[in-house]
Each structure stands twice: as structure tokens, then as C-alpha cells.
Design a protein around this motif. Structure first.
Motif, PDB file in Angstrom:
ATOM      1  N   TRP A 153       4.395  -3.602  10.251  1.00 51.20           N
ATOM      2  CA  TRP A 153       4.952  -2.284   9.990  1.00 51.20           C
ATOM      3  C   TRP A 153       4.187  -1.605   8.880  1.00 51.20           C
ATOM      4  O   TRP A 153       3.356  -2.217   8.211  1.00 51.20           O
ATOM      5  N   LEU A 154       4.484  -0.323   8.697  1.00 52.50           N
ATOM      6  CA  LEU A 154       3.892   0.498   7.644  1.00 52.50           C
ATOM      7  C   LEU A 154       5.013   0.994   6.737  1.00 52.50           C
ATOM      8  O   LEU A 154       6.150   1.101   7.157  1.00 52.50           O
ATOM      9  N   THR A 155       4.662   1.326   5.519  1.00 47.83           N
ATOM     10  CA  THR A 155       5.596   2.011   4.638  1.00 47.83           C
ATOM     11  C   THR A 155       4.802   2.879   3.678  1.00 47.83           C
ATOM     12  O   THR A 155       3.586   2.719   3.553  1.00 47.83           O
ATOM     13  N   ALA A 156       5.481   3.781   3.023  1.00 49.33           N
ATOM     14  CA  ALA A 156       4.830   4.617   2.015  1.00 49.33           C
ATOM     15  C   ALA A 156       4.456   3.756   0.809  1.00 49.33           C
ATOM     16  O   ALA A 156       5.206   2.862   0.420  1.00 49.33           O
ATOM     17  N   HIS A 157       3.304   4.042   0.219  1.00 50.75           N
ATOM     18  CA  HIS A 157       2.841   3.236  -0.914  1.00 50.75           C
ATOM     19  C   HIS A 157       3.804   3.294  -2.091  1.00 50.75           C
ATOM     20  O   HIS A 157       3.909   2.354  -2.871  1.00 50.75           O
ATOM     21  N   ASP A 158       4.567   4.388  -2.209  1.00 52.63           N
ATOM     22  CA  ASP A 158       5.489   4.531  -3.333  1.00 52.63           C
ATOM     23  C   ASP A 158       6.930   4.137  -2.991  1.00 52.63           C
ATOM     24  O   ASP A 158       7.846   4.358  -3.783  1.00 52.63           O
ATOM     25  N   ARG A 191      11.094   0.075  -3.749  1.00 48.24           N
ATOM     26  CA  ARG A 191      12.245  -0.801  -3.501  1.00 48.24           C
ATOM     27  C   ARG A 191      12.066  -1.585  -2.207  1.00 48.24           C
ATOM     28  O   ARG A 191      12.270  -2.797  -2.175  1.00 48.24           O
ATOM     29  N   ALA A 192      11.669  -0.897  -1.149  1.00 41.00           N
ATOM     30  CA  ALA A 192      11.442  -1.580   0.122  1.00 41.00           C
ATOM     31  C   ALA A 192      10.263  -2.539   0.010  1.00 41.00           C
ATOM     32  O   ALA A 192      10.309  -3.655   0.538  1.00 41.00           O
ATOM     33  N   ARG A 193       9.226  -2.136  -0.682  1.00 41.05           N
ATOM     34  CA  ARG A 193       8.043  -2.992  -0.805  1.00 41.05           C
ATOM     35  C   ARG A 193       8.353  -4.281  -1.552  1.00 41.05           C
ATOM     36  O   ARG A 193       7.727  -5.314  -1.297  1.00 41.05           O
ATOM     37  N   ALA A 194       9.309  -4.268  -2.456  1.00 39.54           N
ATOM     38  CA  ALA A 194       9.701  -5.510  -3.132  1.00 39.54           C
ATOM     39  C   ALA A 194      10.232  -6.511  -2.106  1.00 39.54           C
ATOM     40  O   ALA A 194       9.915  -7.706  -2.171  1.00 39.54           O
ATOM     41  N   LEU A 195      11.011  -6.032  -1.154  1.00 39.61           N
ATOM     42  CA  LEU A 195      11.479  -6.898  -0.069  1.00 39.61           C
ATOM     43  C   LEU A 195      10.307  -7.340   0.795  1.00 39.61           C
ATOM     44  O   LEU A 195      10.134  -8.533   1.069  1.00 39.61           O
ATOM     45  N   TYR A 196       9.485  -6.385   1.225  1.00 43.88           N
ATOM     46  CA  TYR A 196       8.381  -6.705   2.121  1.00 43.88           C
ATOM     47  C   TYR A 196       7.422  -7.722   1.491  1.00 43.88           C
ATOM     48  O   TYR A 196       6.937  -8.636   2.163  1.00 43.88           O
ATOM     49  N   ASP A 197       7.144  -7.562   0.205  1.00 38.00           N
ATOM     50  CA  ASP A 197       6.243  -8.485  -0.478  1.00 38.00           C
ATOM     51  C   ASP A 197       6.833  -9.893  -0.542  1.00 38.00           C
ATOM     52  O   ASP A 197       6.089 -10.877  -0.615  1.00 38.00           O
ATOM     53  N   ARG A 198       8.142 -10.001  -0.495  1.00 40.85           N
ATOM     54  CA  ARG A 198       8.794 -11.301  -0.551  1.00 40.85           C
ATOM     55  C   ARG A 198       8.804 -12.000   0.803  1.00 40.85           C
ATOM     56  O   ARG A 198       8.691 -13.227   0.881  1.00 40.85           O
ATOM     57  N   ALA A 212       6.874 -10.977   3.749  1.00 38.54           N
ATOM     58  CA  ALA A 212       5.714 -10.758   4.620  1.00 38.54           C
ATOM     59  C   ALA A 212       4.440 -10.728   3.776  1.00 38.54           C
ATOM     60  O   ALA A 212       4.494 -10.811   2.549  1.00 38.54           O
ATOM     61  N   THR A 213       3.327 -10.597   4.436  1.00 37.42           N
ATOM     62  CA  THR A 213       2.032 -10.551   3.771  1.00 37.42           C
ATOM     63  C   THR A 213       1.453  -9.145   3.870  1.00 37.42           C
ATOM     64  O   THR A 213       1.340  -8.596   4.970  1.00 37.42           O
ATOM     65  N   SER A 214       1.110  -8.568   2.745  1.00 38.64           N
ATOM     66  CA  SER A 214       0.440  -7.273   2.747  1.00 38.64           C
ATOM     67  C   SER A 214      -0.987  -7.464   3.236  1.00 38.64           C
ATOM     68  O   SER A 214      -1.699  -8.352   2.766  1.00 38.64           O
ATOM     69  N   THR A 215      -1.407  -6.634   4.169  1.00 35.93           N
ATOM     70  CA  THR A 215      -2.756  -6.767   4.722  1.00 35.93           C
ATOM     71  C   THR A 215      -3.791  -5.998   3.916  1.00 35.93           C
ATOM     72  O   THR A 215      -4.989  -6.203   4.095  1.00 35.93           O
ATOM     73  N   GLY A 216      -3.331  -5.072   3.073  1.00 38.85           N
ATOM     74  CA  GLY A 216      -4.262  -4.279   2.289  1.00 38.85           C
ATOM     75  C   GLY A 216      -4.882  -3.121   3.044  1.00 38.85           C
ATOM     76  O   GLY A 216      -5.671  -2.367   2.486  1.00 38.85           O
ATOM     77  N   PHE A 217      -4.507  -2.959   4.310  1.00 42.14           N
ATOM     78  CA  PHE A 217      -5.060  -1.856   5.079  1.00 42.14           C
ATOM     79  C   PHE A 217      -4.462  -0.529   4.626  1.00 42.14           C
ATOM     80  O   PHE A 217      -3.325  -0.476   4.173  1.00 42.14           O
ATOM     81  N   VAL A 218      -5.221   0.547   4.798  1.00 41.07           N
ATOM     82  CA  VAL A 218      -4.781   1.890   4.486  1.00 41.07           C
ATOM     83  C   VAL A 218      -4.618   2.629   5.806  1.00 41.07           C
ATOM     84  O   VAL A 218      -5.472   2.539   6.688  1.00 41.07           O
TER      85      VAL A 218
END
Length: 146
Positions: free
Chosen positions: A117-122, A125-132, A134-140
């Protein structure tokens, strides 16, 4: 306790409210014909799939939509989690994680290679969950409107 259920025709008012809140969160607009088409395709459960999270009283508090597609890097399809939203009043209780787990489990049974999935860089709150979970791919992400 949160339960996850498939979206039914009777869920339309609750789905509308959650979907509109999701669109508003991203400061966007979706034309009415697209909203109507999206709901119809979710009910058909062929190309776009959807589920609602419900609180202990059965009140819908979150939604998730996903689809699958063939992939060039795998013989198995990929599962794209397109929309995920939890009512702000219900956040922090594991609903987002439960919705993602629902899609993950569905995709595993379906035979997908991965869920992404994708999310906004800012969207911190959601990214804290996602980082826990899943793995961030670093893609833009880039896109061209047509």
C-alpha cells in the motif's frame, strides 16, 4: 472487541460516511459516479473487495478496500490495499491493524505474493503502525493524471 465483516448493501450509509471521511482526510474529492461505482464493485466482490471494522456494539468504525493484479516480478498476483480508514474516535485500539490483518489473511488464502500500500509521507500516526507491521520499501510514488 473489533470484528471485521464483508461490506453488504445494508452498510451503504455507514460506508458512505467512512469513505467520505477518508476522502476528506486526504483533502480530496471523489465524483459521485465514482463513489457509486466503487460501492457497486465492492458488493460484486470480483475486482475490488471491501470490509468494515465494527466495534463491540456492531457500529462500523473503519473500512478497507483492496484488489489484486498480475505482477511482472512474480508468478503470483500482488494484493494492493487501496483504502484504509478508521474513525478518529476509534483510533488507537488496534482497528487499523485488524483491517490490515484481514486483508493479509485474505491475500494469503487467495495465493498472492504480497500485500502492499501507499500512504502520505506526513501520515505519521498511520506510518507508526505500518513501520511496526510491514517493511518500508523506500520507493517514491509518482503519477500522471489522464
Amino acid at each position: 472487541m473489533t470484528s471485521i465483516t464483508a461490506i453488504t448493501a445494508d452498510d451503504r450509509p455507514a460506508w458512505d460516511a467512512l469513505f467520505q471521511a477518508y476522502i476528506t482526510f486526504y483533502e480530496s474529492e471523489v465524483p459521485a459516479p465514482a463513489v457509486e461505482s466503487t460501492f457497486s464493485r465492492i458488493l460484486a466482490d470480483e475486482h475490488i473487495h471491501g470490509a468494515l471494522a465494527r466495534d463491540a456494539d456492531g457500529r462500523p468504525i473503519g473500512l478497507v478496500h483492496w484488489l489484486t493484479h498480475p505482477a511482472t516480478w512474480s508468478t503470483k498476483p500482488y494484493c494492493y490495499l487501496e483504502d484504509l480508514f478508521v474513525d478518529p474516535e476509534a483510533r488507537g485500539a488496534g482497528t487499523g491493524e485488524a483491517l490490515i490483518a484481514h486483508v493479509r489473511d485474505w491475500a494469503r488464502v487467495f495465493g498472492a505474493e504480497k500485500v502492499y500500500w501507499l500512504t502520505a509521507h506526513d501520515n505519521t500516526r498511520a506510518r507508526a503502525l505500518y513501520d511496526r507491521i510491514a517493511t518500508s520499501t523506500g520507493f517514491v510514488h509518482y503519477e500522471i493524471e489522464l
